[in-house]
Design an enzyme around this catalytic site. Structure first.
Site, PDB file in Angstrom:
ATOM      1  N   SER A  94     -10.394 -41.786   3.024  1.00  0.00           N
ATOM      2  CA  SER A  94     -11.390 -42.697   2.448  1.00  0.00           C
ATOM      3  C   SER A  94     -11.044 -44.106   2.899  1.00  0.00           C
ATOM      4  CB  SER A  94     -11.366 -42.609   0.924  1.00  0.00           C
ATOM      5  OG  SER A  94     -11.779 -41.334   0.496  1.00  0.00           O
ATOM      6  N   LYS A 169     -18.920 -42.127   0.195  1.00  0.00           N
ATOM      7  CA  LYS A 169     -17.696 -42.027  -0.593  1.00  0.00           C
ATOM      8  C   LYS A 169     -17.467 -43.290  -1.417  1.00  0.00           C
ATOM      9  CE  LYS A 169     -13.837 -40.723  -2.334  1.00  0.00           C
ATOM     10  NZ  LYS A 169     -12.637 -40.307  -1.600  1.00  0.00           N
ATOM     11  N   LYS A 237      -7.928 -49.086  -4.195  1.00  0.00           N
ATOM     12  CA  LYS A 237      -8.226 -49.314  -2.774  1.00  0.00           C
ATOM     13  C   LYS A 237      -9.699 -49.065  -2.482  1.00  0.00           C
ATOM     14  CE  LYS A 237      -7.816 -45.981  -0.101  1.00  0.00           C
ATOM     15  NZ  LYS A 237      -8.670 -44.907   0.461  1.00  0.00           N
TER      16      LYS A 237
END
Length: 291
Positions: A94, A169, A237
């Site tokens: 990701s 995502k 993140k």
């Protein structure tokens, strides 16, 4: 198939194991003590990312962050230096959608294909081979990758071109992050108001507020069971990717930014390695601690 797999962490290990169990030859980089069992099951330990690319038709990456992917792809003895025409790189990490498009262009310049295929479902989904996989790239490359993706996930969608998987995502992580924050607030409110959070959660599960996050993470919060399925540090993140992308798009995402800040506070308080459901502990500290 002859498949390279780089990134044998909490998610990567079970994903690689499913491919081995399906009969694929797995060439593994960065084999450590925790992943030695994959070699015993038939995987082959390879010395470098370059050597993995040289010995594999398809190379899968499952790494923590954008700089990690760039280093493994284009650093010294990286994947790109071992690629030859016709090979396929599938990045299941990701990372930044913008960086993904740059990485894809550099790999495609070597006459190879590139897919971004980030996943959702956490460690539980990885172990159960039930991950949701969001794919960006060419349809032909997607068709070539599909037999492998089918062994790791259930809900597999070609969203669009390269980078669109990563965009999906980030959207997923916005929804998950904000919903975890909402469930945290609701259960903390219930507790401070004198109600039993477990009973409140049970009642809410039968109404319009019901969600998978209330079901799974709400239970974690009630039981204070914060062993990581997906670490706050990693979710932070992803929320940072969303905030950075929003800035680049001149887009207001105020609640995303606020939740990212709560995750910053969680990491600063030492909770970065706990499950993201532990965000409730950050809210509790902001409210004066446990009572």
């Amino acid at each position: 198939m002859n498949v390279g797999f780089i990134g044998l962490g909490v998610m990567g290990r079970p994903m690689a194991e499913h491919l081995i169990d399906a009969g694929h030859q797995l060439n593994l980089s960065r084999v450590k003590e925790a992943s030695e069992y994959l070699v015993k099951k038939g995987g082959k330990a390879i010395d470098s990312a370059k050597a993995v690319a040289e010995t594999s038709d398809i190379v899968i990456l499952m790494l923590p962050d954008t700089p990690d992917v760039e280093a493994v792809l284009f650093g010294e003895n990286g994947v790109a230096s071992g690629l030859s025409a016709g090979k396929l790189v599938i990045d299941m990490s990701s990372i930044s959608p913008v960086a993904t498009k740059d990485f894809a262009a550099r790999v495609e310049a070597l006459d190879c294909d590139y897919l971004d295929a980030p996943v959702s479902g956490g460690e539980v989904g990885a172990r159960a081979a039930s991950l949701t996989i969001m794919v960006g790239g060419k349809e032909q490359a997607f068709g070539r990758a599909r037999p492998l993706l089918d062994k790791m996930g259930k809900n597999i969608t070609l969203v669009g071109g390269v980078g669109d998987g990563q965009t999906a995502k980030v959207a997923n992580q916005i929804i998950v992050g904000l919903t975890i924050e909402a469930v945290s607030e609701a259960l903390l409110f219930s507790k401070r108001a004198g109600a039993d959070p477990a009973k409140v959660r049970e009642a809410l599960m039968g109404g319009f507020a019901s969600s998978r996050i209330l079901e799974v993470h709400g239970e974690r919060m009630v039981k204070e069971a914060f062993d990581p399925g997906f670490r706050i540090r990693l979710h932070r993140k992803d929320m940072t990717l969303a905030v950075d992308a929003a800035r680049a798009l001149d887009l207001a995402l105020p609640n995303t930014a606020a939740t990212q800040q709560l995750m910053n506070a969680a990491v600063a308080s030492g909770d970065g390695e706990r499950d993201h459901s532990a965000l409730i502990k950050t809210l509790e500290r902001l409210s004066g601690g446990a009572r």
